[in-house]
Design a protein around this motif. Structure first.
Motif, PDB file in Angstrom:
ATOM      1  N   GLY A 176       0.969  -1.318   0.039  1.00 35.05           N
ATOM      2  CA  GLY A 176       0.111   0.042   0.251  1.00 35.05           C
ATOM      3  C   GLY A 176       0.899   1.271  -0.166  1.00 35.05           C
ATOM      4  N   PHE A 177       0.501   2.147   1.095  1.00 36.09           N
ATOM      5  CA  PHE A 177       1.173   3.559   0.991  1.00 36.09           C
ATOM      6  C   PHE A 177       2.777   3.509   1.281  1.00 36.09           C
ATOM      7  CE2 PHE A 177       2.294   7.319   2.960  1.00 36.09           C
ATOM      8  CZ  PHE A 177       2.327   8.542   2.223  1.00 36.09           C
ATOM      9  N   ALA A 178       3.147   2.476   2.275  1.00 38.49           N
ATOM     10  CA  ALA A 178       4.384   1.995   2.446  1.00 38.49           C
ATOM     11  C   ALA A 178       5.242   1.786   1.409  1.00 38.49           C
ATOM     12  CB  ALA A 178       4.616   1.163   3.456  1.00 38.49           C
ATOM     13  N   LEU A 179       4.666   1.047   0.390  1.00 32.64           N
ATOM     14  CA  LEU A 179       5.431   0.569  -0.839  1.00 32.64           C
ATOM     15  C   LEU A 179       5.277   1.801  -1.918  1.00 32.64           C
ATOM     16  CD1 LEU A 179       6.376  -1.635  -2.592  1.00 32.64           C
ATOM     17  CD2 LEU A 179       4.045  -1.957  -3.421  1.00 32.64           C
ATOM     18  N   PHE A 180       4.501   2.719  -1.814  1.00 25.90           N
ATOM     19  CA  PHE A 180       4.593   3.787  -2.699  1.00 25.90           C
ATOM     20  C   PHE A 180       5.555   4.818  -2.306  1.00 25.90           C
ATOM     21  CE2 PHE A 180       3.261   8.330  -2.796  1.00 25.90           C
ATOM     22  CZ  PHE A 180       3.321   8.649  -4.300  1.00 25.90           C
ATOM     23  N   MET A 181       5.586   4.892  -0.840  1.00 25.97           N
ATOM     24  CA  MET A 181       6.668   5.750  -0.146  1.00 25.97           C
ATOM     25  C   MET A 181       8.032   5.371  -0.540  1.00 25.97           C
ATOM     26  SD  MET A 181       5.209   8.688   0.718  1.00 25.97           S
ATOM     27  CE  MET A 181       6.809   9.186   1.562  1.00 25.97           C
TER      28      MET A 181
END
Length: 319
Positions: A176-181
């Motif tokens: 999710g967002f952690a992968l995007f960052m």
């Protein structure tokens, strides 16, 4: 417009044919052949000759060209010499990483370059204009490998803010967002290196074109009507000044893909640029020819896109 597009697409056929002939001829002029990278003590000269015969390397050049073109027209870009994988599959596996890098660099180039060009033009012959001019010349002149290594040294090794290379953190299982960052942290430096020359060129073209437009009569008329500077610059002047910038917009697409070769190699980015470097070293001629063909198609697409966007920027243009 439809007639114009059809005409341009039809004109692309002989251009593509000429590109394939040049690409194939250059590969034939390259020293050595792919079989030389596969030599080992267990292979006899007879086995090597048989392998070359099976690969069609002993056929006349025109026969090799027509055999390659016959496969290309059918959608088969050939097979890698060492592993036997389909070239199209190898390129598609690397394409998402390159699209992420070049797409980010493309957005950065115009989101940063156009506003800086406008600011430089509206503050001409002042200190901000001189500073931006110097920065633009540095951006155009500095080699990408030097800028990339400098960023790695400062932001990765000295400050520790960003990772040195790769596309994702090895061993991490982000979602999710952690992968995007995580992707964002990895793409910032290579995208900045790739975008810098385009930012500089876009800024200079925007500045010079906007200065030319600001001296025209319709701008003075808009000023005389009491319109705000913001409306005059952004609504009336900038749209007319964008036509030269649109040319860069179209041509920067293949330029970014070409510049990705060095940038991806420096940052160990798993995209088409790294694939191209590896293919050149390994003399994987089918991969090199496929990448050249892909880049050539991008050049034609970029030119066509720029011509179509001219009509949007200037309603006086008719096809």
């Amino acid at each position: 417009m439809k007639k114009y597009l059809f005409k341009r697409l039809f004109q692309s056929i002989p251009i593509l044919l000429g590109i394939t002939i040049m690409t194939f001829s250059i590969m034939q002029l390259a020293p050595g052949n792919p079989m030389q990278t596969m030599i080992n003590p267990k292979i006899t000269s007879e086995e090597m000759e048989k392998a070359q015969e099976n690969l069609g390397m002993n056929d006349p050049i025109y026969i090799q060209y027509f055999n390659w073109m016959k496969e290309v027209v059918q959608g088969n870009l050939g097979y890698t010499i060492k592993t036997g994988q389909p070239v199209g599959k190898v390129i598609i596996e690397r394409l998402p990483a390159t699209l992420l890098l070049t797409g980010t660099a493309f957005i950065m180039a115009f989101v940063i370059g156009v506003p800086l060009g406008v600011y430089s033009a509206t503050h001409r012959y002042r200190l901000p204009d001189y500073i931006l001019t110097v920065i633009s010349f540095v951006g155009i002149s500095i080699p990408s490998f030097f800028f990339g290594l400098g960023m790695i040294f400062i932001f990765a090794l000295q400050l520790g803010w960003l990772p040195t290379s790769g596309m994702v953190t090895i061993g991490a299982d982000y979602q999710g967002f952690a992968l995007f960052m995580d992707h964002l942290k990895h793409v910032i430096m290579p995208a900045s290196v790739l975008a810098l020359p385009t930012v500089a060129v876009v800024m200079r073209f925007t500045r010079s074109s906007l200065l030319e437009v600001l001296n025209q009569d319709f701008i003075r008329t808009a000023d005389a009507k009491g319109l705000s500077k913001r409306v005059v610059y952004l609504k009336h002047a900038l749209r007319n000044a964008l036509i030269p910038v649109i040319t860069i917009f179209g041509l920067s697409i293949p330029f970014l893909f070409g510049g990705a070769y060095i940038t991806e190699h420096i940052f160990n980015w798993p995209g088409m640029g790294s694939l191209g470097i590896q293919s050149i070293v390994a003399r994987e001629y089918p991969v090199i020819m496929a990448l050249n063909l892909f880049t050539s198609m991008l050049v034609m697409f970029g030119n066509l896109l720029a011509d179509v966007m001219y009509a949007w920027a200037d309603p006086r243009i008719r096809y």
